[in-house]
Design a protein around this motif. Structure first.
Motif, PDB file in Angstrom:
ATOM      1  N   VAL A 135       0.819  -1.206   0.000  1.00 52.80           N
ATOM      2  CA  VAL A 135       0.000   0.000   0.000  1.00 52.80           C
ATOM      3  C   VAL A 135       0.859   1.266   0.000  1.00 52.80           C
ATOM      4  O   VAL A 135       1.658   1.474   0.919  1.00 52.80           O
ATOM      5  N   PRO A 136       0.684   2.153  -0.994  1.00 53.83           N
ATOM      6  CA  PRO A 136       1.432   3.412  -1.022  1.00 53.83           C
ATOM      7  C   PRO A 136       0.817   4.442  -0.078  1.00 53.83           C
ATOM      8  O   PRO A 136      -0.300   4.266   0.425  1.00 53.83           O
ATOM      9  N   LEU A 137       1.527   5.532   0.135  1.00 50.03           N
ATOM     10  CA  LEU A 137       1.135   6.539   1.120  1.00 50.03           C
ATOM     11  C   LEU A 137      -0.241   7.129   0.848  1.00 50.03           C
ATOM     12  O   LEU A 137      -1.080   7.238   1.757  1.00 50.03           O
ATOM     13  N   ALA A 138      -0.518   7.524  -0.399  1.00 49.79           N
ATOM     14  CA  ALA A 138      -1.791   8.186  -0.708  1.00 49.79           C
ATOM     15  C   ALA A 138      -2.970   7.257  -0.438  1.00 49.79           C
ATOM     16  O   ALA A 138      -4.007   7.680   0.086  1.00 49.79           O
ATOM     17  N   VAL A 139      -2.822   5.996  -0.768  1.00 41.82           N
ATOM     18  CA  VAL A 139      -3.895   5.018  -0.545  1.00 41.82           C
ATOM     19  C   VAL A 139      -4.039   4.744   0.947  1.00 41.82           C
ATOM     20  O   VAL A 139      -5.150   4.637   1.479  1.00 41.82           O
ATOM     21  N   GLN A 140      -2.910   4.641   1.646  1.00 39.32           N
ATOM     22  CA  GLN A 140      -2.970   4.409   3.083  1.00 39.32           C
ATOM     23  C   GLN A 140      -3.723   5.529   3.789  1.00 39.32           C
ATOM     24  O   GLN A 140      -4.517   5.283   4.709  1.00 39.32           O
ATOM     25  N   SER A 141      -3.513   6.768   3.361  1.00 43.19           N
ATOM     26  CA  SER A 141      -4.176   7.909   3.995  1.00 43.19           C
ATOM     27  C   SER A 141      -5.687   7.809   3.858  1.00 43.19           C
ATOM     28  O   SER A 141      -6.428   8.055   4.818  1.00 43.19           O
ATOM     29  N   VAL A 142      -6.156   7.437   2.671  1.00 40.77           N
ATOM     30  CA  VAL A 142      -7.592   7.288   2.445  1.00 40.77           C
ATOM     31  C   VAL A 142      -8.146   6.136   3.284  1.00 40.77           C
ATOM     32  O   VAL A 142      -9.179   6.272   3.956  1.00 40.77           O
ATOM     33  N   ALA A 143      -7.470   4.999   3.243  1.00 42.73           N
ATOM     34  CA  ALA A 143      -7.942   3.818   3.964  1.00 42.73           C
ATOM     35  C   ALA A 143      -7.953   4.056   5.475  1.00 42.73           C
ATOM     36  O   ALA A 143      -8.881   3.631   6.178  1.00 42.73           O
ATOM     37  N   SER A 144      -6.933   4.722   5.977  1.00 39.58           N
ATOM     38  CA  SER A 144      -6.857   4.985   7.425  1.00 39.58           C
ATOM     39  C   SER A 144      -8.003   5.864   7.892  1.00 39.58           C
ATOM     40  O   SER A 144      -8.522   5.692   9.001  1.00 39.58           O
ATOM     41  N   ALA A 145      -8.406   6.814   7.048  1.00 37.18           N
ATOM     42  CA  ALA A 145      -9.535   7.677   7.406  1.00 37.18           C
ATOM     43  C   ALA A 145     -10.832   6.886   7.468  1.00 37.18           C
ATOM     44  O   ALA A 145     -11.717   7.180   8.277  1.00 37.18           O
ATOM     45  N   VAL A 146     -10.955   5.859   6.625  1.00 35.48           N
ATOM     46  CA  VAL A 146     -12.152   5.016   6.620  1.00 35.48           C
ATOM     47  C   VAL A 146     -12.235   4.179   7.889  1.00 35.48           C
ATOM     48  O   VAL A 146     -13.289   4.054   8.511  1.00 35.48           O
ATOM     49  N   ILE A 147     -11.104   3.623   8.318  1.00 34.06           N
ATOM     50  CA  ILE A 147     -11.126   2.643   9.405  1.00 34.06           C
ATOM     51  C   ILE A 147     -11.000   3.274  10.790  1.00 34.06           C
ATOM     52  O   ILE A 147     -11.330   2.638  11.806  1.00 34.06           O
ATOM     53  N   ALA A 148     -10.564   4.518  10.861  1.00 35.58           N
ATOM     54  CA  ALA A 148     -10.228   5.137  12.155  1.00 35.58           C
ATOM     55  C   ALA A 148     -11.403   5.191  13.121  1.00 35.58           C
ATOM     56  O   ALA A 148     -11.212   5.107  14.344  1.00 35.58           O
ATOM     57  N   ASP A 149     -12.606   5.354  12.617  1.00 36.52           N
ATOM     58  CA  ASP A 149     -13.765   5.546  13.494  1.00 36.52           C
ATOM     59  C   ASP A 149     -14.469   4.255  13.883  1.00 36.52           C
ATOM     60  O   ASP A 149     -15.543   4.297  14.505  1.00 36.52           O
ATOM     61  N   VAL A 150     -13.891   3.104  13.526  1.00 36.50           N
ATOM     62  CA  VAL A 150     -14.467   1.831  13.966  1.00 36.50           C
ATOM     63  C   VAL A 150     -14.370   1.752  15.482  1.00 36.50           C
ATOM     64  O   VAL A 150     -13.324   2.056  16.076  1.00 36.50           O
ATOM     65  N   GLY A 151     -15.458   1.341  16.118  1.00 36.42           N
ATOM     66  CA  GLY A 151     -15.516   1.351  17.576  1.00 36.42           C
ATOM     67  C   GLY A 151     -14.587   0.361  18.242  1.00 36.42           C
ATOM     68  O   GLY A 151     -13.678   0.745  18.985  1.00 36.42           O
ATOM     69  N   GLU A 152     -14.799  -0.937  18.002  1.00 40.12           N
ATOM     70  CA  GLU A 152     -13.992  -1.968  18.656  1.00 40.12           C
ATOM     71  C   GLU A 152     -12.904  -2.436  17.695  1.00 40.12           C
ATOM     72  O   GLU A 152     -13.171  -3.181  16.756  1.00 40.12           O
ATOM     73  N   ARG A 153     -11.671  -1.999  17.914  1.00 32.30           N
ATOM     74  CA  ARG A 153     -10.564  -2.404  17.060  1.00 32.30           C
ATOM     75  C   ARG A 153      -9.247  -2.253  17.809  1.00 32.30           C
ATOM     76  O   ARG A 153      -9.171  -1.545  18.815  1.00 32.30           O
ATOM     77  N   ARG A 154      -8.233  -2.929  17.313  1.00 34.82           N
ATOM     78  CA  ARG A 154      -6.880  -2.747  17.815  1.00 34.82           C
ATOM     79  C   ARG A 154      -6.193  -1.685  16.957  1.00 34.82           C
ATOM     80  O   ARG A 154      -5.978  -1.906  15.765  1.00 34.82           O
ATOM     81  N   PRO A 155      -5.848  -0.537  17.524  1.00 31.39           N
ATOM     82  CA  PRO A 155      -5.121   0.472  16.749  1.00 31.39           C
ATOM     83  C   PRO A 155      -3.780  -0.095  16.273  1.00 31.39           C
ATOM     84  O   PRO A 155      -3.105  -0.825  17.019  1.00 31.39           O
ATOM     85  N   LYS A 156      -3.397   0.246  15.037  1.00 42.01           N
ATOM     86  CA  LYS A 156      -2.167  -0.306  14.463  1.00 42.01           C
ATOM     87  C   LYS A 156      -1.415   0.782  13.713  1.00 42.01           C
ATOM     88  O   LYS A 156      -1.980   1.434  12.842  1.00 42.01           O
ATOM     89  N   GLU A 157      -0.148   0.932  14.029  1.00 44.02           N
ATOM     90  CA  GLU A 157       0.709   1.853  13.302  1.00 44.02           C
ATOM     91  C   GLU A 157       1.506   1.041  12.282  1.00 44.02           C
ATOM     92  O   GLU A 157       2.220   0.108  12.652  1.00 44.02           O
ATOM     93  N   TRP A 158       1.363   1.393  11.018  1.00 41.55           N
ATOM     94  CA  TRP A 158       2.139   0.694   9.996  1.00 41.55           C
ATOM     95  C   TRP A 158       2.559   1.659   8.897  1.00 41.55           C
ATOM     96  O   TRP A 158       1.872   2.623   8.602  1.00 41.55           O
ATOM     97  N   ARG A 159       3.719   1.377   8.318  1.00 38.34           N
ATOM     98  CA  ARG A 159       4.302   2.265   7.317  1.00 38.34           C
ATOM     99  C   ARG A 159       3.864   1.846   5.917  1.00 38.34           C
ATOM    100  O   ARG A 159       3.756   0.650   5.620  1.00 38.34           O
ATOM    101  N   PRO A 160       3.620   2.832   5.035  1.00 39.23           N
ATOM    102  CA  PRO A 160       3.267   2.497   3.646  1.00 39.23           C
ATOM    103  C   PRO A 160       4.482   1.966   2.891  1.00 39.23           C
ATOM    104  O   PRO A 160       5.612   2.009   3.399  1.00 39.23           O
ATOM    105  N   ARG A 161       4.224   1.478   1.703  1.00 35.51           N
ATOM    106  CA  ARG A 161       5.302   0.924   0.868  1.00 35.51           C
ATOM    107  C   ARG A 161       6.387   1.971   0.638  1.00 35.51           C
ATOM    108  O   ARG A 161       6.093   3.103   0.268  1.00 35.51           O
ATOM    109  N   GLN A 162       7.611   1.572   0.858  1.00 32.22           N
ATOM    110  CA  GLN A 162       8.723   2.504   0.772  1.00 32.22           C
ATOM    111  C   GLN A 162       8.901   3.033  -0.643  1.00 32.22           C
ATOM    112  O   GLN A 162       8.850   2.281  -1.618  1.00 32.22           O
ATOM    113  N   GLY A 163       9.112   4.341  -0.744  1.00 32.18           N
ATOM    114  CA  GLY A 163       9.378   4.956  -2.033  1.00 32.18           C
ATOM    115  C   GLY A 163       8.171   5.057  -2.934  1.00 32.18           C
ATOM    116  O   GLY A 163       8.311   5.318  -4.138  1.00 32.18           O
TER     117      GLY A 163
END
Length: 507
Positions: free
Chosen positions: A252-280
């Protein structure tokens, strides 16, 4: 005492490779291969795991008897045979027995596909068992359009039918495995795709791991998209044990990760996860007002890249995507099949070769007649070309045999082909599409794409009314679905607006 290790794998972070490293460590500790289990939710994931394990460790499938789906594990431990299982022909016999319509098949997780009244009743009945709740509770939460009396009637008849025939369905395997307290004598059990497990499957996993010193549970609650089928992602979220997150995505590249993270952030019951997008990879996200505006021929680095077109519901593919692809002459893959019938293509190609004076295999030439009308394209009774015994033939050979009547272009000569198929094939040939190779364009529902990826993902925002209503009631479930859809993209995500008011609101 059993130690539990929990591995959270965000999209494209190499979860399977990491799990095989866990297996390698078990082997290094001296654990025999037949005392290591690796169970998954789907057959595809199980086949990938055992194939990679055999290659990595120079073993055979026989050395790894417990690398399988959860259902296969129970099937083997219980010593069942195929004749013991209610499926296929016997399911249709049950349909007659119960006086219901069953159009679908039994899926590998035990649920029943299809839209017949019998399919829908059996889905609710199975849902109750895998959720381990009373039938009435499953019915009340299922939004079924069948009456309670009908669901209860079908459920009772199913139990009666299985008892009389001494049959067991897929969910019965799990229940019996747990009831018998089955022990596989494993030392290390890996449970993959854990976010997709139902309460009953979690019970099976607990039972199978009783003798283990270590259990590794892997999954991603953010990618849990089977709640409607009984999956209990909350169990994974609440599971106690030493946990870690794979924090580097290779997809997953940075631009796609940003969109996806905004979608999933407001889920109530979840384990928060920090992960880096595809390098370069910065990636790209854009929007289109309609599917017709999407450029699916776009090139990256001078090469045409694979495209994955995703929709929330099948009808969006049927009514919007596929008609446009056929109009453009784009060859695509759906459900593992090319949109171009290869047998038809073989006949078309052979016919054109014959008209150009080339020789073609006789057996191929015989098949051409399947697409011609007797009395117009060939002489009735001469279709089998009894006087031609050579391995290959020319057009003149066919004409001199007395069997062939015409010498028109394929789209006129092969007059039994459907006109729509003729138009589509002509469009594909004129647009320069590769007809014989694996299509570069795939179309799928989001649920059908899980585990897949492509350089360019086209995500259709339109939703069926029933899905939209479910979203209003269970927004977290739908957020996970759209998160999965977006994170299939390796480079470019195109979001296509809906032509109706029924649309995903988060993209």
């Amino acid at each position: 005492m059993t130690d539990t290790s929990i591995l959270f794998g965000p999209p494209g972070t190499g979860k399977t490779s990491t799990l095989l490293e866990e297996v390698d460590l078990a082997f290094q500790r001296g654990v025999p291969p037949d005392r290591v289990g690796f169970v998954t939710f789907t057959r595809r994931a199980a086949e990938e795991a055992v194939s990679r394990a055999c290659q990595k460790f120079s073993l055979t499938k026989k050395n790894l008897p417990w690398f399988c789906t959860i259902h296969s594990m129970c099937f083997s431990k219980l010593g069942l045979s195929r004749s013991d299982v209610l499926t296929g022909k016997q399911m249709q016999e049950f349909a007659d027995y119960a006086g219901v319509e069953i159009k679908g098949t039994v899926l590998e997780d035990g649920t029943v596909s299809g839209h017949g009244d019998g399919d829908r009743a059996l889905f609710v009945e199975n849902l109750a068992r895998i959720r381990m709740v009373p039938l009435r509770d499953a019915y009340d939460s299922s939004d079924s359009d069948l009456s309670w009396d009908e669901v209860e009637r079908v459920a009772n008849l199913l139990n009666e039918f299985k008892h009389n025939r001494a049959l067991m369905d897929f969910t019965d395997m799990l229940t019996q495995f747990v009831d018998l307290g089955s022990d596989l004598s494993l030392e290390h059990l890996v449970v993959d795709e854990a976010q997709d497990l139902s309460p009953l499957q979690w019970s099976v996993a607990a039972c199978a791991s009783r003798s283990c010193s270590l259990v590794t549970v892997a999954g991603d609650d953010d990618q849990a998209i089977y709640a409607w089928a009984g999956a209990d992602a909350g169990h994974l979220v609440r599971l106690q044990g030493q946990s870690r997150v794979l924090n580097q995505s290779w997809r997953v590249p940075l631009a796609v990760q940003s969109v996806a993270s905004a979608v999933i952030a407001d889920v109530g019951e979840r384990r928060p996860k920090e992960w880096r997008p595809r390098q370069g990879a910065s990636g790209r996200v854009d929007h289109a007002a309609s599917f017709e505006e999407v450029d699916i021929s776009q090139q990256w680095s001078g090469e045409v890249q694979p495209v994955l077109i995703l929709a929330r519901n099948e009808y969006v593919l049927d009514d919007v995507v596929v008609p446009d692809l056929r109009h453009l002459g784009v060859v695509y893959e759906r459900d593992g099949k090319s949109s171009v019938d290869l047998q038809v293509l073989e006949s078309v190609t052979a016919w054109e070769d014959l008209r150009q004076g080339k020789r073609v295999p006789t057996e191929v030439a015989r098949k051409i007649y399947e697409h011609m009308t007797g009395g117009r394209g060939y002489v009735p009774g001469q279709k089998n070309l009894p006087r031609i015994s050579s391995e290959d033939v020319t057009l003149e050979d066919l004409r001199s045999s007395g069997g062939l009547l015409r010498n028109d272009p394929w789209y006129d000569a092969l007059d039994r082909l459907h006109p729509d198929d003729v138009t589509y094939l002509r469009n594909a040939r004129s647009s320069g599409e590769s007809l014989r190779h694996k299509p570069r364009v795939r179309v799928s529902t989001i649920h059908g794409s899980k585990g897949g990826e492509a350089e360019h993902v086209v995500l259709m925002k339109e939703m069926a009314r029933r899905s939209y209503q479910s979203m209003e009631q269970y927004p977290d479930d739908e957020r996970r679905v759209w998160y999965v859809g977006a994170t299939r993209a390796r480079e470019h995500l195109t979001v296509v607006e809906s032509s109706t008011a029924l649309s995903c609101p988060w993209l």
